[in-house]
Design a protein around this motif. Structure first.
Motif, PDB file in Angstrom:
ATOM      1  N   ASN A 222       0.822  -1.216   0.000  1.00 38.31           N
ATOM      2  CA  ASN A 222       0.000   0.000   0.000  1.00 38.31           C
ATOM      3  C   ASN A 222       0.859   1.271   0.000  1.00 38.31           C
ATOM      4  OD1 ASN A 222       0.989  -0.066   2.581  1.00 38.31           O
ATOM      5  ND2 ASN A 222      -0.999   0.005   3.593  1.00 38.31           N
ATOM      6  N   LYS A 223       2.149   1.126  -0.236  1.00 34.16           N
ATOM      7  CA  LYS A 223       3.033   2.299  -0.302  1.00 34.16           C
ATOM      8  C   LYS A 223       2.971   2.922  -1.699  1.00 34.16           C
ATOM      9  CE  LYS A 223       7.839   3.782   0.405  1.00 34.16           C
ATOM     10  NZ  LYS A 223       7.525   5.047   1.004  1.00 34.16           N
ATOM     11  N   GLN A 224       2.648   4.200  -1.729  1.00 37.88           N
ATOM     12  CA  GLN A 224       2.555   4.946  -2.981  1.00 37.88           C
ATOM     13  C   GLN A 224       3.961   5.269  -3.507  1.00 37.88           C
ATOM     14  OE1 GLN A 224       0.900   5.678  -5.759  1.00 37.88           O
ATOM     15  NE2 GLN A 224      -0.768   6.588  -4.594  1.00 37.88           N
ATOM     16  N   PHE A 225       4.138   5.193  -4.810  1.00 40.10           N
ATOM     17  CA  PHE A 225       5.393   5.662  -5.409  1.00 40.10           C
ATOM     18  C   PHE A 225       5.443   7.178  -5.262  1.00 40.10           C
ATOM     19  CE2 PHE A 225       4.859   1.744  -8.046  1.00 40.10           C
ATOM     20  CZ  PHE A 225       6.007   1.103  -7.619  1.00 40.10           C
ATOM     21  N   GLU A 226       6.597   7.707  -4.835  1.00 44.48           N
ATOM     22  CA  GLU A 226       6.732   9.149  -4.642  1.00 44.48           C
ATOM     23  C   GLU A 226       6.658   9.903  -5.966  1.00 44.48           C
ATOM     24  OE1 GLU A 226       9.121   6.973  -3.455  1.00 44.48           O
ATOM     25  OE2 GLU A 226       8.545   6.988  -1.345  1.00 44.48           O
ATOM     26  N   ASP A 227       7.221   9.283  -7.003  1.00 42.96           N
ATOM     27  CA  ASP A 227       7.244   9.927  -8.313  1.00 42.96           C
ATOM     28  C   ASP A 227       7.542   8.871  -9.370  1.00 42.96           C
ATOM     29  OD1 ASP A 227      10.042   9.444  -8.167  1.00 42.96           O
ATOM     30  OD2 ASP A 227      10.416  11.471  -7.428  1.00 42.96           O
ATOM     31  N   ALA A 228       7.601   9.302 -10.624  1.00 48.10           N
ATOM     32  CA  ALA A 228       7.836   8.381 -11.740  1.00 48.10           C
ATOM     33  C   ALA A 228       9.210   7.723 -11.664  1.00 48.10           C
ATOM     34  CB  ALA A 228       7.662   9.109 -13.067  1.00 48.10           C
ATOM     35  N   VAL A 229      10.200   8.435 -11.142  1.00 46.74           N
ATOM     36  CA  VAL A 229      11.545   7.870 -11.034  1.00 46.74           C
ATOM     37  C   VAL A 229      11.545   6.696 -10.052  1.00 46.74           C
ATOM     38  CG1 VAL A 229      13.931   8.335 -10.330  1.00 46.74           C
ATOM     39  CG2 VAL A 229      12.688  10.013 -11.704  1.00 46.74           C
ATOM     40  N   ALA A 230      10.875   6.864  -8.913  1.00 52.94           N
ATOM     41  CA  ALA A 230      10.781   5.774  -7.935  1.00 52.94           C
ATOM     42  C   ALA A 230      10.073   4.571  -8.548  1.00 52.94           C
ATOM     43  CB  ALA A 230      10.053   6.246  -6.683  1.00 52.94           C
ATOM     44  N   ALA A 231       8.996   4.815  -9.299  1.00 50.49           N
ATOM     45  CA  ALA A 231       8.261   3.722  -9.954  1.00 50.49           C
ATOM     46  C   ALA A 231       9.150   3.010 -10.971  1.00 50.49           C
ATOM     47  CB  ALA A 231       7.005   4.262 -10.627  1.00 50.49           C
ATOM     48  N   LYS A 232       9.835   3.783 -11.781  1.00 47.62           N
ATOM     49  CA  LYS A 232      10.706   3.204 -12.816  1.00 47.62           C
ATOM     50  C   LYS A 232      11.826   2.371 -12.183  1.00 47.62           C
ATOM     51  CE  LYS A 232      13.379   4.423 -16.890  1.00 47.62           C
ATOM     52  NZ  LYS A 232      13.668   5.476 -17.852  1.00 47.62           N
ATOM     53  N   ASN A 233      12.447   2.890 -11.138  1.00 42.12           N
ATOM     54  CA  ASN A 233      13.533   2.164 -10.470  1.00 42.12           C
ATOM     55  C   ASN A 233      13.043   0.879  -9.822  1.00 42.12           C
ATOM     56  OD1 ASN A 233      15.390   4.117 -11.219  1.00 42.12           O
ATOM     57  ND2 ASN A 233      15.248   5.221  -9.284  1.00 42.12           N
ATOM     58  N   GLU A 234      11.879   0.925  -9.209  1.00 44.37           N
ATOM     59  CA  GLU A 234      11.329  -0.270  -8.568  1.00 44.37           C
ATOM     60  C   GLU A 234      11.003  -1.345  -9.600  1.00 44.37           C
ATOM     61  OE1 GLU A 234       9.777  -2.762  -5.425  1.00 44.37           O
ATOM     62  OE2 GLU A 234      11.250  -1.152  -5.531  1.00 44.37           O
ATOM     63  N   VAL A 235      10.329  -0.973 -10.664  1.00 49.42           N
ATOM     64  CA  VAL A 235       9.979  -1.948 -11.697  1.00 49.42           C
ATOM     65  C   VAL A 235      11.246  -2.507 -12.355  1.00 49.42           C
ATOM     66  CG1 VAL A 235       8.742  -2.310 -13.875  1.00 49.42           C
ATOM     67  CG2 VAL A 235       7.676  -0.976 -12.055  1.00 49.42           C
ATOM     68  N   ALA A 236      12.280  -1.701 -12.476  1.00 46.73           N
ATOM     69  CA  ALA A 236      13.556  -2.189 -13.010  1.00 46.73           C
ATOM     70  C   ALA A 236      14.154  -3.251 -12.089  1.00 46.73           C
ATOM     71  CB  ALA A 236      14.535  -1.031 -13.197  1.00 46.73           C
ATOM     72  N   ARG A 237      14.012  -3.076 -10.776  1.00 44.75           N
ATOM     73  CA  ARG A 237      14.495  -4.095  -9.829  1.00 44.75           C
ATOM     74  C   ARG A 237      13.722  -5.403 -10.018  1.00 44.75           C
ATOM     75  NH1 ARG A 237      15.505   0.523  -7.015  1.00 44.75           N
ATOM     76  NH2 ARG A 237      13.811   0.763  -5.556  1.00 44.75           N
ATOM     77  N   TRP A 238      12.400  -5.307 -10.204  1.00 44.86           N
ATOM     78  CA  TRP A 238      11.609  -6.522 -10.447  1.00 44.86           C
ATOM     79  C   TRP A 238      12.103  -7.217 -11.710  1.00 44.86           C
ATOM     80  CZ3 TRP A 238       6.155  -3.845 -10.229  1.00 44.86           C
ATOM     81  CH2 TRP A 238       5.950  -3.293  -8.957  1.00 44.86           C
ATOM     82  N   ASN A 239      12.338  -6.421 -12.743  1.00 44.57           N
ATOM     83  CA  ASN A 239      12.790  -6.958 -14.027  1.00 44.57           C
ATOM     84  C   ASN A 239      14.122  -7.696 -13.860  1.00 44.57           C
ATOM     85  OD1 ASN A 239      12.558  -7.445 -16.748  1.00 44.57           O
ATOM     86  ND2 ASN A 239      13.162  -5.406 -17.372  1.00 44.57           N
ATOM     87  N   THR A 240      15.028  -7.132 -13.081  1.00 47.73           N
ATOM     88  CA  THR A 240      16.319  -7.767 -12.834  1.00 47.73           C
ATOM     89  C   THR A 240      16.132  -9.110 -12.126  1.00 47.73           C
ATOM     90  OG1 THR A 240      17.445  -5.640 -12.727  1.00 47.73           O
ATOM     91  CG2 THR A 240      18.548  -7.508 -11.663  1.00 47.73           C
TER      92      THR A 240
END
Length: 130
Positions: free
Chosen positions: A27-45
């Motif tokens: 339930n934690k909101q992404f602070e901004d698009a950069v945080a979202a992009k970095n998190e999804v990149a970690r999942w991808n890795t």
């Protein structure tokens, strides 16, 4: 299910017997698009280490807080779509019909292709190929 990855934003699990990977958003909101992009990149890795072409992917978004930030939405939808296209099947699980409508709208806007469910059993059945 064994945990592959855990952060403030999500937990990734792999049920080998069920041939399923589940991404459970917190339930934690992404602070901004950069945080979202970095998190999804970690999942991808993390998921890049698995052979996923015959697995199902369930994006469990039931706890995700509503956001109207188009940049965050774009990063999450594009990122999870690029992950999902490598799987045999992928689906998004939402809590309510309203959430499913929001997901359908995002599908149209971003040309995304997961199946959308509000019923957990149906979602699991789909991603497990039943």
């Amino acid at each position: 299910m064994p945990t592959l990855f855990k952060s403030d934003y999500a937990t990734l699990e792999h049920a080998m017997a069920s041939r399923l990977v589940r991404v459970i958003r917190s339930n934690k909101q992404f602070e901004d698009a950069v945080a979202a992009k970095n998190e999804v990149a970690r999942w991808n890795t993390v998921l890049g280490r698995l052979e996923v072409s015959e697995l199902g992917l369930l994006l469990d978004w039931r706890l995700v807080p509503l956001t109207t930030d188009p940049d965050v939405l774009r990063e999450v939808v594009a990122g999870t779509d690029s992950i999902g296209c490598r799987f045999a099947r992928h689906a998004v699980l939402m809590t309510t019909p309203l959430g499913a409508l929001q997901a359908q709208r995002l599908q149209r806007v971003h040309e995304s292709h997961p199946e959308i469910f509000t019923d957990e059993q149906q979602a699991y059945g789909y991603v497990m190929g039943r």
